[in-house]
Motif scaffolding. Structure first.
Motif, PDB file in Angstrom:
ATOM      1  N   GLU A 163      77.492  22.264  36.984  1.00  4.67           N
ATOM      2  CA  GLU A 163      78.376  21.593  36.036  1.00  4.67           C
ATOM      3  C   GLU A 163      77.643  20.438  35.345  1.00  4.67           C
ATOM      4  N   ALA A 164      76.833  19.718  36.111  1.00  4.01           N
ATOM      5  CA  ALA A 164      76.077  18.603  35.531  1.00  4.01           C
ATOM      6  C   ALA A 164      75.070  19.127  34.502  1.00  4.01           C
ATOM      7  N   ARG A 165      74.450  20.249  34.807  1.00  4.10           N
ATOM      8  CA  ARG A 165      73.483  20.824  33.863  1.00  4.10           C
ATOM      9  C   ARG A 165      74.173  21.264  32.575  1.00  4.10           C
ATOM     10  N   LEU A 166      75.384  21.784  32.729  1.00  7.59           N
ATOM     11  CA  LEU A 166      76.147  22.182  31.542  1.00  7.59           C
ATOM     12  C   LEU A 166      76.440  20.972  30.663  1.00  7.59           C
ATOM     13  N   ARG A 167      76.859  19.890  31.301  1.00 12.34           N
ATOM     14  CA  ARG A 167      77.133  18.675  30.529  1.00 12.34           C
ATOM     15  C   ARG A 167      75.863  18.186  29.836  1.00 12.34           C
ATOM     16  N   TRP A 168      74.739  18.321  30.569  1.00 10.98           N
ATOM     17  CA  TRP A 168      73.460  17.918  29.976  1.00 10.98           C
ATOM     18  C   TRP A 168      73.171  18.742  28.719  1.00 10.98           C
ATOM     19  N   CYS A 169      73.381  20.045  28.807  1.00  8.19           N
ATOM     20  CA  CYS A 169      73.161  20.919  27.653  1.00  8.19           C
ATOM     21  C   CYS A 169      73.980  20.439  26.459  1.00  8.19           C
ATOM     22  N   ASP A 170      75.223  20.100  26.698  1.00  4.68           N
ATOM     23  CA  ASP A 170      76.091  19.650  25.614  1.00  4.68           C
ATOM     24  C   ASP A 170      75.566  18.364  24.987  1.00  4.68           C
ATOM     25  N   GLU A 171      75.140  17.447  25.846  1.00  2.00           N
ATOM     26  CA  GLU A 171      74.556  16.196  25.345  1.00  2.00           C
ATOM     27  C   GLU A 171      73.333  16.477  24.472  1.00  2.00           C
ATOM     28  N   VAL A 172      72.489  17.363  24.971  1.00  2.00           N
ATOM     29  CA  VAL A 172      71.249  17.681  24.267  1.00  2.00           C
ATOM     30  C   VAL A 172      71.547  18.297  22.904  1.00  2.00           C
ATOM     31  N   LEU A 173      72.462  19.252  22.896  1.00  3.72           N
ATOM     32  CA  LEU A 173      72.776  19.939  21.639  1.00  3.72           C
ATOM     33  C   LEU A 173      73.365  18.968  20.622  1.00  3.72           C
ATOM     34  N   GLU A 174      74.161  18.033  21.143  1.00 14.13           N
ATOM     35  CA  GLU A 174      74.721  17.013  20.265  1.00 14.13           C
ATOM     36  C   GLU A 174      73.609  16.134  19.677  1.00 14.13           C
TER      37      GLU A 174
END
Lengths: 189, 189
Positions: free
Chosen positions: A165-176
């Motif tokens: 779940e943390a990695r998913l949130r990281w992906c979202d941050e990165v894409l943003e």
DNA sequence: CGTGTCATGTAATCAGTTACATGATTCA
DNA sequence: TGAATCATGTAACTGATTACATGACACG
């Protein structure tokens, strides 16, 4: 200083769960702890032989009809001792290698779109993994866990869920952040 | 199928950042990417030699006064090509080994208190690491990151922060579950 | 009749660590 | 005077992977 040889102790821990064969070990690893452990046959069989040689396990041959014989390994008293002292010893920080992140930090060599794509693919992988967790923890969740063993197994999986779940949130941050960067660069023209 | 040899490409990526020596590489790895990568001198120097042999890098000797000579490595055109094709290739799932979790799942062999203590020690380690992150990302946070390279470096660290926070939350969950278990067991008497 | 499962093992090879070796300079 | 930093390298070893080898049964 000698190396750790953690495989040896993991095999010991597994045959302590219950006596099993090399083939069983491979399956158990794949089914139950694949999230944080892996073993190849080329490592399992020689390691089991070593456990025998060192008197940490013994083996009995189980005849089966229509199938090859199984070599079932049992932990010995000496083996249980070795397992306990490994468990009690402090675990030093593992110095891991993350190829995904390694490639990630050199991504300025590629166009921004390639970086975006890579993270999107990675994100999809995490989504799939999360779905897998819900599948395998289905029987576990809500269960009582009145004994330590089943609780520990559940909690180990639980760490995987939280990490993913943390990695998913990281992906979202990165894409943003990538979107922001693209926006800034086009507005500068 | 040949093995990956990711070290080789990481060294290539580093000398692509800027030309440097084996000694520099060790330092950069330790200071900037130690969170997800590590290299030993015993691996760095032979790998640099390999890069030379394969024409992916070249080297010039830099004389210094009062200090040993430095061998400074430069990426070649061929090296940059190799780096790019590595970056573009899909990264397959790494099958990691987590010794902490391996010990964790065999913890039913120890008294509950030993398990609690282990997780508490682990938790302390995560707290320390989190403090380290705030230290090193101090200069980074709030910065503009108008270029991809510095943004990627920041985001790689950011993953470490999110991972560590998730592990902390996991520790809290685990300790709570252990308390519950202890409570249930004493109330059954 | 081919694919998958059951089952065990070995040999070649690889990636990487640890320990060893050397030696000058700077700083407390 | 001893430790830390700068600087490069090799040799021995280890842990583990991959590929190879064998062979029977079950299932569709």
């Amino acid at each position: 200083m000698p190396r750790k040889n953690a495989s040896k102790y993991v095999l010991l821990g597994l045959i302590d769960w219950e006596p099993m064969s090399g083939y069983d070990i491979k399956k158990i690893v794949e089914e139950n702890i694949r999230d944080f452990w892996h073993e190849s046959y080329g490592n399992i069989y020689p390691t089991l032989q070593k456990l025998l040689d060192e008197g940490l396990a013994d083996r009995r041959v189980e005849k089966q009809d229509g199938r090859p014989d199984r070599n079932v390994y049992n932990i010995t008293a000496k083996g249980r001792e070795a397992l306990l002292s490994w468990l009690e010893a402090p675990t030093e920080e593992r110095r891991s290698r993350d190829v995904f992140l390694a490639k990630f930090i050199f991504g300025h060599n590629l166009p921004l779109e390639a970086n975006i794509e890579r993270v999107e693919r990675y994100r999809e992988g995490r989504e799939k993994r999360l779905a897998w967790y819900w599948e395998v923890t289905g029987d576990f969740r809500g269960e009582a866990h009145d004994n330590l063993k089943s609780l520990l197994e559940f909690l180990a999986l639980r760490q995987g869920v939280l990490m993913t779940e943390a990695r998913l949130r990281w992906c979202d941050e990165v894409l943003e952040a990538f979107q922001d960067l693209a926006g800034n660069q086009s507005s500068e023209e």
